[in-house]
Scaffold this active site. Structure first.
Site, PDB file in Angstrom:
ATOM      1  N   LYS A  52     -18.430  81.794  33.765  1.00 36.42           N
ATOM      2  CA  LYS A  52     -18.637  80.335  33.663  1.00 36.42           C
ATOM      3  C   LYS A  52     -19.834  79.917  34.510  1.00 36.42           C
ATOM      4  CE  LYS A  52     -13.881  79.565  32.513  1.00 36.42           C
ATOM      5  NZ  LYS A  52     -12.540  79.748  33.011  1.00 36.42           N
ATOM      6  N   GLN A  96      -9.068  77.777  38.021  1.00 35.93           N
ATOM      7  CA  GLN A  96      -8.859  78.964  37.181  1.00 35.93           C
ATOM      8  C   GLN A  96      -7.392  79.393  37.258  1.00 35.93           C
ATOM      9  OE1 GLN A  96     -11.292  80.701  35.193  1.00 35.93           O
ATOM     10  NE2 GLN A  96      -9.392  81.629  34.441  1.00 35.93           N
ATOM     11  N   ASP A 119     -11.598  70.548  31.786  1.00 39.93           N
ATOM     12  CA  ASP A 119     -10.701  71.479  31.092  1.00 39.93           C
ATOM     13  C   ASP A 119      -9.925  70.752  29.980  1.00 39.93           C
ATOM     14  OD1 ASP A 119     -10.049  74.071  31.075  1.00 39.93           O
ATOM     15  OD2 ASP A 119      -8.603  74.003  32.722  1.00 39.93           O
TER      16      ASP A 119
END
Ligand code: NDP
Length: 288
Positions: A52, A96, A119
């Site tokens: 990412k 995460q 997200d």
């Protein structure tokens, strides 16, 4: 021979767009800024977060990974998350998953402000998805939206089609069900208690697998008469018994039987990071 639904051309095409948007923001004095919280030493999580970061930097955004101790207390974790999320120079915050045991009951999606939830799991963003909000003012869930982008790029019709999703997680299966329903598919959401799964997949126009079991979906799940009709999307990221990366789908067995199929790696995975990046720029652009 089936169509190999690789994501590279989509990512390459969108990367130019992301670079242009990022430059425009920088010209207005804004550097798109993503902060990632990584807890513990999960090897796969480290790989994903580094990917990412690398991708964000490739189009000019800033991305820092905060590596927190595996045994961090709930209070310390929340404090760290609050500190990062409340920084006005931060446009997106991302935790995460998976989290270690002591944090696993936390509703992380509610701890990140909706406007920084790149997200797409804050209740505000989920409600927008549920209600099929047509305004582009919410963040889409990264993996399911990546799948929608893939279907669109390859001109795979959705409206009126039968879609079978295997896996009902909050991050993939359930939001995927909403996106496909909003796109006028008739969706069946399956899980570990579903009876006669193969009967359902054999009738599907689109099968999306997100279960986390290496090569689970094989030729016995595809109807021979559906040959050259079914589209198979493999969200799974697993390792096989030889330690090689593989999906939920037994690609070699299923590929000859279907119209189109995503490979693993090179299929859905990069599109998750792409959507995250699109969400990050959307968050930063709101400030201009
Ligand atoms: P979860 O473990 O949260 O959910 C798995 C789902 O699969 C559950 O709903 C479970 O059912 C269902 N399931 C398990 N076994 C079966 C079975 N035999 N038959 C039918 N359904 C079954 O997984 P995630 O959604 O988090 O992830 C799924 C996979 O996708 C993993 O491989 C993960 O690594 C990958 N992934 C990939 C991403 C990408 O970017 N490509 C992003 C996110 C995930 P039940 O609810 O009944 O337990």
């Amino acid at each position: 021979m089936s169509i190999n639904l690789i994501s590279k051309p989509i990512v390459d095409q969108e990367l130019e767009n992301l670079k242009n948007r990022c430059n425009k923001l920088k010209n207005s004095g804004i550097i798109p800024n993503l902060q990632v919280l990584l807890v513990g030493n999960n090897k796969a999580s480290k790989i994903y977060t580094n990917r990412k970061k690398k991708f964000c930097e490739s189009f000019g955004a800033k991305c820092d990974i905060h590596h927190l101790d595996e045994n961090i207390s709930v209070d310390d974790f929340i404090n760290e998350l609050n500190k990062i999320s409340s920084d006005k120079n931060v446009h997106g915050t991302f935790v995460q998953l998976p989290l270690p045991k002591q944090l696993s009951n936390l509703e992380v999606e509610k701890l990140i402000p909706a406007e920084k939830d790149v997200d797409g799991f804050h209740p505000f963003n989920l409600f927008a998805l549920l209600s099929d909000n047509k305004k582009n003012d919410y963040f889409k869930p990264c993996t399911p939206y990546g799948v929608m982008n893939l279907l669109k790029y390859y001109n795979i019709p959705i409206s009126g089609k039968n879609a079978v999703i295997i896996g009902r997680s909050m991050i993939v299966g359930k939001p995927m069900q909403m996106l496909l329903t909003n796109a006028n598919a008739t969706v069946t959401l399956c899980h570990s208690k579903t009876q006669n799964l193969a009967e359902l997949t054999k009738k599907a126009d689109i099968i999306i697998s997100a279960i986390g079991k290496p090569k689970f979906l094989n030729d016995t799940y595809i109807h021979p008469d559906q040959k050259n009709k079914t589209v198979v999307i493999d969200v799974g990221i697993n390792t096989d018994q030889d330690g090689n990366l593989c999906g939920d789908v037994d690609f070699d067995k299923v590929s000859p039987l279907v119209y189109a199929i995503t490979p693993v790696p090179g299929g859905v995975g990069p599109l998750t990071i792409l959507t995250l990046s699109q969400n990050l720029l959307q968050a930063a652009e709101k400030i201009i």
